[in-house]
Scaffold this motif. Structure first.
Motif, PDB file in Angstrom:
ATOM      1  N   LEU A 183       0.826  -1.212   0.000  1.00 11.49           N
ATOM      2  CA  LEU A 183       0.000   0.000   0.000  1.00 11.49           C
ATOM      3  C   LEU A 183       0.856   1.255   0.000  1.00 11.49           C
ATOM      4  O   LEU A 183       0.491   2.269  -0.601  1.00 11.49           O
ATOM      5  CB  LEU A 183      -0.921  -0.012   1.227  1.00 11.49           C
ATOM      6  N   GLN A 184       2.013   1.184   0.630  1.00 10.82           N
ATOM      7  CA  GLN A 184       2.898   2.346   0.643  1.00 10.82           C
ATOM      8  C   GLN A 184       3.432   2.659  -0.755  1.00 10.82           C
ATOM      9  O   GLN A 184       3.624   3.821  -1.117  1.00 10.82           O
ATOM     10  CB  GLN A 184       4.063   2.093   1.605  1.00 10.82           C
ATOM     11  N   ILE A 185       3.653   1.633  -1.546  1.00 11.37           N
ATOM     12  CA  ILE A 185       4.152   1.842  -2.908  1.00 11.37           C
ATOM     13  C   ILE A 185       3.182   2.700  -3.711  1.00 11.37           C
ATOM     14  O   ILE A 185       3.589   3.515  -4.549  1.00 11.37           O
ATOM     15  CB  ILE A 185       4.399   0.489  -3.606  1.00 11.37           C
ATOM     16  N   THR A 186       1.881   2.551  -3.468  1.00  8.94           N
ATOM     17  CA  THR A 186       0.898   3.305  -4.241  1.00  8.94           C
ATOM     18  C   THR A 186       1.009   4.806  -4.011  1.00  8.94           C
ATOM     19  O   THR A 186       0.521   5.589  -4.830  1.00  8.94           O
ATOM     20  CB  THR A 186      -0.536   2.864  -3.897  1.00  8.94           C
ATOM     21  N   THR A 187       1.637   5.220  -2.912  1.00 12.30           N
ATOM     22  CA  THR A 187       1.749   6.657  -2.651  1.00 12.30           C
ATOM     23  C   THR A 187       2.757   7.328  -3.566  1.00 12.30           C
ATOM     24  O   THR A 187       2.682   8.538  -3.781  1.00 12.30           O
ATOM     25  CB  THR A 187       2.156   6.909  -1.181  1.00 12.30           C
ATOM     26  N   TYR A 188       3.702   6.570  -4.113  1.00  9.93           N
ATOM     27  CA  TYR A 188       4.647   7.158  -5.066  1.00  9.93           C
ATOM     28  C   TYR A 188       4.587   6.480  -6.432  1.00  9.93           C
ATOM     29  O   TYR A 188       5.334   6.842  -7.335  1.00  9.93           O
ATOM     30  CB  TYR A 188       6.080   7.140  -4.525  1.00  9.93           C
ATOM     31  N   LEU A 189       3.676   5.508  -6.592  1.00 10.39           N
ATOM     32  CA  LEU A 189       3.421   4.908  -7.899  1.00 10.39           C
ATOM     33  C   LEU A 189       1.904   4.777  -8.073  1.00 10.39           C
ATOM     34  O   LEU A 189       1.355   3.677  -8.102  1.00 10.39           O
ATOM     35  CB  LEU A 189       4.105   3.541  -8.008  1.00 10.39           C
ATOM     36  N   PRO A 190       1.199   5.896  -8.173  1.00  6.38           N
ATOM     37  CA  PRO A 190      -0.268   5.843  -8.218  1.00  6.38           C
ATOM     38  C   PRO A 190      -0.820   5.110  -9.428  1.00  6.38           C
ATOM     39  O   PRO A 190      -1.944   4.602  -9.372  1.00  6.38           O
ATOM     40  CB  PRO A 190      -0.669   7.329  -8.231  1.00  6.38           C
ATOM     41  N   THR A 191      -0.068   5.046 -10.505  1.00  9.11           N
ATOM     42  CA  THR A 191      -0.561   4.348 -11.696  1.00  9.11           C
ATOM     43  C   THR A 191      -0.715   2.849 -11.463  1.00  9.11           C
ATOM     44  O   THR A 191      -1.427   2.182 -12.218  1.00  9.11           O
ATOM     45  CB  THR A 191       0.386   4.578 -12.881  1.00  9.11           C
ATOM     46  N   ALA A 192      -0.051   2.339 -10.442  1.00 13.49           N
ATOM     47  CA  ALA A 192      -0.124   0.901 -10.150  1.00 13.49           C
ATOM     48  C   ALA A 192      -1.106   0.594  -9.028  1.00 13.49           C
ATOM     49  O   ALA A 192      -1.191  -0.551  -8.578  1.00 13.49           O
ATOM     50  CB  ALA A 192       1.264   0.371  -9.784  1.00 13.49           C
ATOM     51  N   ARG A 193      -1.862   1.584  -8.585  1.00 14.34           N
ATOM     52  CA  ARG A 193      -2.705   1.381  -7.402  1.00 14.34           C
ATOM     53  C   ARG A 193      -3.742   0.288  -7.599  1.00 14.34           C
ATOM     54  O   ARG A 193      -3.943  -0.561  -6.717  1.00 14.34           O
ATOM     55  CB  ARG A 193      -3.394   2.690  -7.018  1.00 14.34           C
ATOM     56  N   GLN A 194      -4.409   0.282  -8.745  1.00 10.61           N
ATOM     57  CA  GLN A 194      -5.443  -0.731  -8.951  1.00 10.61           C
ATOM     58  C   GLN A 194      -4.852  -2.137  -8.917  1.00 10.61           C
ATOM     59  O   GLN A 194      -5.417  -3.050  -8.299  1.00 10.61           O
ATOM     60  CB  GLN A 194      -6.149  -0.500 -10.282  1.00 10.61           C
ATOM     61  N   ARG A 195      -3.719  -2.329  -9.578  1.00 12.42           N
ATOM     62  CA  ARG A 195      -3.077  -3.648  -9.590  1.00 12.42           C
ATOM     63  C   ARG A 195      -2.650  -4.067  -8.190  1.00 12.42           C
ATOM     64  O   ARG A 195      -2.762  -5.240  -7.802  1.00 12.42           O
ATOM     65  CB  ARG A 195      -1.864  -3.614 -10.522  1.00 12.42           C
ATOM     66  N   ILE A 196      -2.140  -3.112  -7.426  1.00 12.75           N
ATOM     67  CA  ILE A 196      -1.683  -3.434  -6.071  1.00 12.75           C
ATOM     68  C   ILE A 196      -2.871  -3.730  -5.164  1.00 12.75           C
ATOM     69  O   ILE A 196      -2.835  -4.686  -4.366  1.00 12.75           O
ATOM     70  CB  ILE A 196      -0.818  -2.288  -5.513  1.00 12.75           C
ATOM     71  N   LEU A 197      -3.945  -2.965  -5.287  1.00 14.16           N
ATOM     72  CA  LEU A 197      -5.149  -3.251  -4.511  1.00 14.16           C
ATOM     73  C   LEU A 197      -5.708  -4.624  -4.868  1.00 14.16           C
ATOM     74  O   LEU A 197      -6.223  -5.345  -4.016  1.00 14.16           O
ATOM     75  CB  LEU A 197      -6.202  -2.171  -4.763  1.00 14.16           C
ATOM     76  N   GLU A 198      -5.576  -4.985  -6.127  1.00 15.17           N
ATOM     77  CA  GLU A 198      -6.030  -6.309  -6.550  1.00 15.17           C
ATOM     78  C   GLU A 198      -5.226  -7.405  -5.867  1.00 15.17           C
ATOM     79  O   GLU A 198      -5.782  -8.424  -5.434  1.00 15.17           O
ATOM     80  CB  GLU A 198      -5.916  -6.419  -8.072  1.00 15.17           C
ATOM     81  N   LEU A 199      -3.925  -7.205  -5.751  1.00 16.40           N
ATOM     82  CA  LEU A 199      -3.079  -8.173  -5.046  1.00 16.40           C
ATOM     83  C   LEU A 199      -3.492  -8.302  -3.588  1.00 16.40           C
ATOM     84  O   LEU A 199      -3.605  -9.404  -3.045  1.00 16.40           O
ATOM     85  CB  LEU A 199      -1.614  -7.746  -5.125  1.00 16.40           C
ATOM     86  N   VAL A 200      -3.699  -7.171  -2.948  1.00 10.29           N
ATOM     87  CA  VAL A 200      -4.049  -7.165  -1.523  1.00 10.29           C
ATOM     88  C   VAL A 200      -5.409  -7.811  -1.300  1.00 10.29           C
ATOM     89  O   VAL A 200      -5.581  -8.651  -0.401  1.00 10.29           O
ATOM     90  CB  VAL A 200      -4.028  -5.724  -0.975  1.00 10.29           C
ATOM     91  N   ILE A 201      -6.390  -7.446  -2.105  1.00  9.61           N
ATOM     92  CA  ILE A 201      -7.732  -7.988  -1.936  1.00  9.61           C
ATOM     93  C   ILE A 201      -7.773  -9.476  -2.250  1.00  9.61           C
ATOM     94  O   ILE A 201      -8.475 -10.243  -1.588  1.00  9.61           O
ATOM     95  CB  ILE A 201      -8.726  -7.195  -2.808  1.00  9.61           C
ATOM     96  N   ASP A 202      -7.015  -9.891  -3.234  1.00  6.18           N
ATOM     97  CA  ASP A 202      -6.947 -11.317  -3.547  1.00  6.18           C
ATOM     98  C   ASP A 202      -6.418 -12.109  -2.356  1.00  6.18           C
ATOM     99  O   ASP A 202      -6.942 -13.177  -2.020  1.00  6.18           O
ATOM    100  CB  ASP A 202      -6.055 -11.534  -4.772  1.00  6.18           C
TER     101      ASP A 202
END
Length: 556
Positions: A183-202
């Motif tokens: 989740l911290q990565i999304t603060t400096y790579l916002p373009t990857a937020r959806q993919r990262i949220l998908e990983l976390v939710i999965d």
């Protein structure tokens, strides 16, 4: 190495030239010194600076030296060493892009801190937690610099984040560290937020289905020592100011660990995710609507892709429940405290209008009630009954509420030949019958009694054989929330069913609609015993098994 080289006048260029000429002794000696954890920080700083000045020389011929560099335990060293290493690694990747994948892979591995297997995870010391926080901070600094310097690095990063996710068997502390860093990565790579949220939710869905509601309830009273959630500050530098642990993060409300192992890990991850959503959507308590809409669209895609098709999830879907609370018009009519009564009545008007139009268009064709042919009709009827039961007190307290309720013409719905009282879930039918009888809106008792005595024939697949009519699938994704830590986000927004004294008296007269000893009717034998409730249940739709979301159109 000579004293001269160790004193700060280290010449890596000469050493590499000797290696190319076939003299490997001093090179091998240097590699061994570099890999030695006992090497002093000041000496290591000198070596790193010398390597950085000659980074263009480190082609594939010197992969072994680069491999040693990547394995250095640099994040725990003095700040001067850390900064030197960060600068060296970014320069190495910029010059030699073929080291990108190995470098990012090494950095991601730091998000999974090593735990001594001989020490229970619950006994991870505060000192160790603080050490790991410092490591995460240093890793994020260099990872951000790489992402800024090498545009293609994000395409390498995301698959590695998936591949290096800790196994489900790893404990809560390790899982929490990894999710928090994602989740911290999304603060400096916002373009990857959806993919990262998908990983976390999965990952949370995998935990959710391994923590059935019934198992959580059975283990809730057990007194087992569970690990505390890690609290660390990721406030690194001015350009990385987004902190997952805001100062108003009140852990006192939700610091009790779950006894169930998977439920505890899920609780920790849900708390982090909901905190993240809150930080994105709100600034000083005020909703940032543009940021919220963007996040909503991203999570909605993840919801459609992962959560909707998942069977038997109990808690992860509450991410959407919480996110919808940022805007009052979202349609969670029964359970959501934030949905106003005006929205409830408007939606009931629409649903009842649709039901009556359906009856107008099919009345001449109806021979027998049939779930397979009229499934949408029964689903909407069940939604009407369900919402009406939950919100009836508010409805009848509003001005002209009874007149409005009469306008729904519920009597026509319950007495139609499609017989929705026969198909809808019995516990909903019973409560609706009690309330509608008390307010003289519809009289269901005779129909319910007749349904108990009858087995209606249906035609299956066009073949003229009879079978027992089955009940409508019962999809109730927002059963009461059981997790402790993350519950502080959900419970204030969540409506539990509370029957009135009048309703309880209605239920106690004649047949008792909620006695646990009640014998099931022929068509309800498949209903779990946990759905047979007492006279005054805390929440009459608190089921033991959540059926999941597949094929659902949730309007309740």
């Amino acid at each position: 190495m000579s004293k001269k080289e160790k004193s700060g006048r280290f010449n890596l260029k000469a050493l590499l030239d000797q290696y190319k000429q076939g003299s490997h002794k001093r090179y091998d000696e240097f590699v061994n010194i570099l890999s030695d954890p006992q090497t002093k920080s000041e000496d290591l700083r000198v070596y790193l600076r010398g390597i950085k000045e000659n980074v263009t020389e480190l082609n594939k011929e010197f992969e072994d030296l680069v491999g040693v560099l990547l394995k250095l335990d640099w994040p725990c060293r003095e700040l001067s060493v850390v900064r030197e290493y960060q600068s060296l690694l970014v320069g190495l990747i910029c010059v030699h892009s073929y080291y990108l994948r190995a470098s990012i892979r090494t950095l991601i591995k730091y998000f999974t801190p090593p735990i001594n297997k001989s020490v229970p995870e619950t006994e991870v010391s505060l000192e160790m937690r603080q050490t790991n926080e410092a490591v995460f901070l240093n890793v994020h600094m260099v990872l951000k610099a790489i992402l800024d310097s090498v545009p293609m690095s994000s395409t390498v990063l995301l698959p590695l984040l998936h591949d290096l996710f800790p196994f489900l068997g790893k404990g809560a502390y390790i899982q929490e560290c990894y999710v928090r860093n994602l989740l911290q990565i999304t603060t400096y790579l916002p373009t990857a937020r959806q993919r990262i949220l998908e990983l976390v939710i999965d990952r949370m869905l995998k935990l959710d289905v391994r923590a059935p509601r019934q198992d959580i309830q059975e283990t809730e009273g057990d007194e087992e020592d569970m690990e505390e959630g890690i609290v660390f500050d990721m406030d690194f530098e001015q350009d990385l100011t987004k902190d997952l642990n805001s100062k108003d993060f009140d852990r006192k409300c939700s610091d009790k660990p779950m006894t169930h192992r998977e439920a505890n890990i899920l609780d920790v991850c849900m708390e982090m995710t909901l905190t993240y959503i809150s930080n994105v959507c709100y600034t000083n308590g005020v909703c940032n609507w543009e940021a919220t809409k963007k996040l909503y669209r991203e999570i909605l895609l993840v919801f459609d892709r992962l959560i909707l098709p998942t069977h038997a999830s109990c808690h992860v879907q509450f991410i959407m429940f919480y996110l919808c609370s940022t805007k009052l018009h979202k349609n969670l009519l029964s359970r959501a405290m934030f949905v106003p009564l005006s929205t409830v009545t408007a939606c009931l008007d629409l649903m009842c209008e649709w039901v009556h139009l359906y009856l107008d268009n099919t009345s001449e064709e109806i021979v027998n009630a049939d779930v397979s042919h009229h499934g949408p009709f029964y689903s909407v009827c069940q939604a009407v009954f369900y919402v009406f039961v939950f919100r009836n007190k508010e409805i009848f307290e509003m001005k002209k509420g009874h007149n409005w309720a009469e306008s729904l013409n519920l009597q026509r719905i319950v007495t139609c030949r499609l017989n929705p009282l026969r198909v809808c879930l019995p516990v909903i039918v019973k409560m609706f019958s009690s309330i509608s009888r008390m307010h003289q809106l519809a009289f269901c008792d005779t129909i319910i009694e007749r349904n108990k005595r009858c087995i209606l024939p249906v035609t299956s697949n066009g073949v003229g054989t009879s079978s027992v009519l089955t009940e409508l699938d019962s999809y109730f994704p927002f059963d009461p929330y059981l997790l402790n830590r993350s519950g502080r986000f959900i419970i204030p927004l969540y409506r539990e069913f509370k029957g009135s004294i009048e309703e309880d008296q209605e239920l106690s007269e004649g047949e008792d609609d909620f006695l646990q000893e009640e014998q099931p009717s022929p068509v309800s034998e498949s209903v779990p015993q946990s759905m047979s409730l007492g006279k005054t249940p805390k929440d009459f739709l608190h089921y033991g098994i959540s059926p999941g979301f597949k094929h659902i159109q949730d309007i309740t």
